[in-house]
Design a protein around this motif. Structure first.
Motif, PDB file in Angstrom:
ATOM      1  N   GLY A 127      44.933  -3.091 -71.586  1.00 63.54           N
ATOM      2  CA  GLY A 127      44.636  -4.094 -70.569  1.00 63.54           C
ATOM      3  C   GLY A 127      43.143  -4.261 -70.395  1.00 63.54           C
ATOM      4  N   ARG A 128      42.772  -5.258 -69.605  1.00 61.02           N
ATOM      5  CA  ARG A 128      41.369  -5.495 -69.279  1.00 61.02           C
ATOM      6  C   ARG A 128      41.260  -5.760 -67.776  1.00 61.02           C
ATOM      7  N   PHE A 129      40.204  -5.211 -67.184  1.00 60.14           N
ATOM      8  CA  PHE A 129      39.970  -5.324 -65.744  1.00 60.14           C
ATOM      9  C   PHE A 129      38.684  -6.101 -65.512  1.00 60.14           C
ATOM     10  N   PHE A 130      38.731  -7.064 -64.582  1.00 60.85           N
ATOM     11  CA  PHE A 130      37.582  -7.902 -64.256  1.00 60.85           C
ATOM     12  C   PHE A 130      37.120  -7.553 -62.841  1.00 60.85           C
ATOM     13  N   PRO A 131      36.066  -6.740 -62.718  1.00 64.60           N
ATOM     14  CA  PRO A 131      35.622  -6.318 -61.381  1.00 64.60           C
ATOM     15  C   PRO A 131      35.139  -7.499 -60.544  1.00 64.60           C
ATOM     16  N   SER A 132      35.392  -7.397 -59.255  1.00 62.47           N
ATOM     17  CA  SER A 132      34.886  -8.393 -58.322  1.00 62.47           C
ATOM     18  C   SER A 132      33.373  -8.281 -58.221  1.00 62.47           C
ATOM     19  N   ARG A 133      32.714  -9.399 -57.950  1.00 63.19           N
ATOM     20  CA  ARG A 133      31.267  -9.367 -57.741  1.00 63.19           C
ATOM     21  C   ARG A 133      30.917  -8.666 -56.434  1.00 63.19           C
ATOM     22  N   LEU A 134      31.907  -8.500 -55.547  1.00 65.28           N
ATOM     23  CA  LEU A 134      31.671  -7.853 -54.259  1.00 65.28           C
ATOM     24  C   LEU A 134      31.877  -6.346 -54.326  1.00 65.28           C
ATOM     25  N   ASP A 135      32.763  -5.903 -55.221  1.00 67.72           N
ATOM     26  CA  ASP A 135      33.133  -4.489 -55.254  1.00 67.72           C
ATOM     27  C   ASP A 135      33.618  -4.145 -56.656  1.00 67.72           C
ATOM     28  N   GLU A 136      32.938  -3.213 -57.330  1.00 71.37           N
ATOM     29  CA  GLU A 136      33.265  -2.854 -58.711  1.00 71.37           C
ATOM     30  C   GLU A 136      34.663  -2.261 -58.855  1.00 71.37           C
ATOM     31  N   ASP A 137      35.209  -1.684 -57.783  1.00 68.20           N
ATOM     32  CA  ASP A 137      36.520  -1.046 -57.853  1.00 68.20           C
ATOM     33  C   ASP A 137      37.662  -1.994 -57.503  1.00 68.20           C
ATOM     34  N   THR A 138      37.334  -3.215 -57.187  1.00 71.02           N
ATOM     35  CA  THR A 138      38.339  -4.201 -56.813  1.00 71.02           C
ATOM     36  C   THR A 138      38.200  -5.420 -57.717  1.00 71.02           C
ATOM     37  N   GLY A 139      39.322  -5.984 -58.118  1.00 77.34           N
ATOM     38  CA  GLY A 139      39.246  -7.150 -58.986  1.00 77.34           C
ATOM     39  C   GLY A 139      40.605  -7.530 -59.532  1.00 77.34           C
ATOM     40  N   TYR A 140      40.602  -8.137 -60.716  1.00 80.24           N
ATOM     41  CA  TYR A 140      41.814  -8.676 -61.317  1.00 80.24           C
ATOM     42  C   TYR A 140      41.997  -8.091 -62.709  1.00 80.24           C
ATOM     43  N   ALA A 141      43.252  -7.960 -63.118  1.00 78.35           N
ATOM     44  CA  ALA A 141      43.532  -7.319 -64.401  1.00 78.35           C
ATOM     45  C   ALA A 141      44.621  -8.066 -65.150  1.00 78.35           C
ATOM     46  N   VAL A 142      44.570  -7.948 -66.473  1.00 74.12           N
ATOM     47  CA  VAL A 142      45.646  -8.408 -67.348  1.00 74.12           C
ATOM     48  C   VAL A 142      46.023  -7.228 -68.236  1.00 74.12           C
ATOM     49  N   SER A 143      47.305  -7.095 -68.532  1.00 78.32           N
ATOM     50  CA  SER A 143      47.725  -5.929 -69.307  1.00 78.32           C
ATOM     51  C   SER A 143      49.105  -6.147 -69.906  1.00 78.32           C
ATOM     52  N   PHE A 144      49.421  -5.271 -70.863  1.00 76.25           N
ATOM     53  CA  PHE A 144      50.774  -5.155 -71.403  1.00 76.25           C
ATOM     54  C   PHE A 144      51.310  -3.790 -70.986  1.00 76.25           C
ATOM     55  N   TRP A 145      52.508  -3.788 -70.430  1.00 75.07           N
ATOM     56  CA  TRP A 145      53.108  -2.521 -70.003  1.00 75.07           C
ATOM     57  C   TRP A 145      54.593  -2.722 -69.752  1.00 75.07           C
ATOM     58  N   ASN A 146      55.381  -1.753 -70.171  1.00 76.09           N
ATOM     59  CA  ASN A 146      56.811  -1.738 -69.863  1.00 76.09           C
ATOM     60  C   ASN A 146      57.498  -3.043 -70.285  1.00 76.09           C
ATOM     61  N   ASN A 147      57.255  -3.441 -71.536  1.00 79.71           N
ATOM     62  CA  ASN A 147      57.858  -4.651 -72.111  1.00 79.71           C
ATOM     63  C   ASN A 147      57.514  -5.922 -71.339  1.00 79.71           C
ATOM     64  N   GLY A 148      56.331  -5.946 -70.769  1.00 77.15           N
ATOM     65  CA  GLY A 148      55.920  -7.129 -70.037  1.00 77.15           C
ATOM     66  C   GLY A 148      54.429  -7.374 -70.129  1.00 77.15           C
ATOM     67  N   ALA A 149      54.044  -8.620 -69.876  1.00 79.19           N
ATOM     68  CA  ALA A 149      52.638  -8.984 -69.706  1.00 79.19           C
ATOM     69  C   ALA A 149      52.407  -9.131 -68.208  1.00 79.19           C
ATOM     70  N   TRP A 150      51.272  -8.599 -67.726  1.00 75.80           N
ATOM     71  CA  TRP A 150      51.015  -8.538 -66.294  1.00 75.80           C
ATOM     72  C   TRP A 150      49.674  -9.168 -65.945  1.00 75.80           C
ATOM     73  N   VAL A 151      49.651  -9.847 -64.807  1.00 84.84           N
ATOM     74  CA  VAL A 151      48.414 -10.331 -64.190  1.00 84.84           C
ATOM     75  C   VAL A 151      48.398  -9.755 -62.782  1.00 84.84           C
ATOM     76  N   SER A 152      47.315  -9.069 -62.419  1.00 83.10           N
ATOM     77  CA  SER A 152      47.331  -8.293 -61.179  1.00 83.10           C
ATOM     78  C   SER A 152      46.050  -8.432 -60.373  1.00 83.10           C
ATOM     79  N   LEU A 153      46.222  -8.323 -59.060  1.00 79.23           N
ATOM     80  CA  LEU A 153      45.112  -8.094 -58.137  1.00 79.23           C
ATOM     81  C   LEU A 153      45.110  -6.610 -57.817  1.00 79.23           C
ATOM     82  N   HIS A 154      43.959  -5.959 -57.988  1.00 76.01           N
ATOM     83  CA  HIS A 154      43.825  -4.536 -57.677  1.00 76.01           C
ATOM     84  C   HIS A 154      42.786  -4.367 -56.579  1.00 76.01           C
TER      85      HIS A 154
END
Length: 239
Positions: A127-154
């Motif tokens: 997967g790849r994580f895109f950190p927020s400009r406000l907080d390096e530990d918060t942002g959006y991610a895309v990944s493959f996991w458990n037979n699925g493609a995922w788009v996430s807010l972390h």
């Protein structure tokens, strides 16, 4: 343009020596560790009047501006080099190469559209994580996991579990509105007692799908990421 390889290095040296150049600049979107290291050593081995540069080019779009701009980052220069921005040392294993080739066009497009300044590996290489400009530990991610493609807010607020829970609760209040904005399978997960939660959407997919199916999945990720960001950012930033 493509990532560096040995043939490019050979061409650089051939053209530079053939023309009698004293400055050689290698421009590429990605630098392999060994190729950047080779330029660095050439700077150390040759006399001071001969200089080698490795320059990484990135394309991005400023917020509110429809025009693309180029940004150049020094990777190798006389007296030093930036190892952190190079690709991993050695030949990529086949599986890791699959993920790299899937995500790289997506990253390039998102940077070009001003979605994020950088991307980092997530779930190792799947997967790849895109950190927020406000907080390096918060942002959006895309990944493959458990037979699925995922788009996430972390959202990670290591300094405050209370704040993390407040943000999650506020987002949950807007859950009908958020979920209505995207026709997808939703997963809301609060990782208690840690200050970390995710809101994700999923579709069936695998890195081993056909090239046509992977192209569809990449397009789906590119379409969903900005929508997820738009639907969540107002509540998140106000908490």
């Amino acid at each position: 343009m493509e990532e560096t390889d040995l043939s490019h290095l050979g061409q650089l040296l051939t053209y530079a020596t053939g023309s009698g150049a004293q400055v050689a600049i290698w421009v590429a979107p990605e630098f392999g560790y060994e190729h950047a290291q080779a330029l660095h050593r050439l700077n150390k081995w040759t006399k001071e009047s001969i200089r080698f540069f490795g320059v990484k080019i990135e394309v991005f779009k400023k917020a509110g501006d429809e025009h693309l701009e180029a940004r150049f980052r020094k990777v190798v220069y006389p007296g030093g080099w930036n190892k952190q921005v190079t690709l991993p040392s050695g030949e990529m294993p086949a599986t890791k190469r699959q993920y790299y080739e899937f995500f790289q066009p997506l990253i390039t497009k998102l940077r070009g559209e001003g979605f994020a300044d950088k991307a980092v590996n997530y779930f190792d290489h799947t997967g790849r994580f895109f950190p927020s400009r406000l907080d390096e530990d918060t942002g959006y991610a895309v990944s493959f996991w458990n037979n699925g493609a995922w788009v996430s807010l972390h959202v990670r607020t290591w300094d405050s579990i209370e704040r993390n829970n407040r943000i999650f609760d506020e987002l949950q209040k807007a859950k009908p509105e958020i979920e209505e904005s995207l026709d997808a399978e939703w997963v809301w997960h609060r990782f208690g007692p840690h200050s970390f939660f995710t809101i994700s959407i999923r579709r069936d997919s695998s890195i081993d799908d056909s090239s046509e199916k992977l192209e569809e999945t990449r397009g789906w990720m590119l379409d969903q990421l900005p929508k997820l960001k738009k639907s969540s950012i107002r509540t998140w930033s106000g908490s």
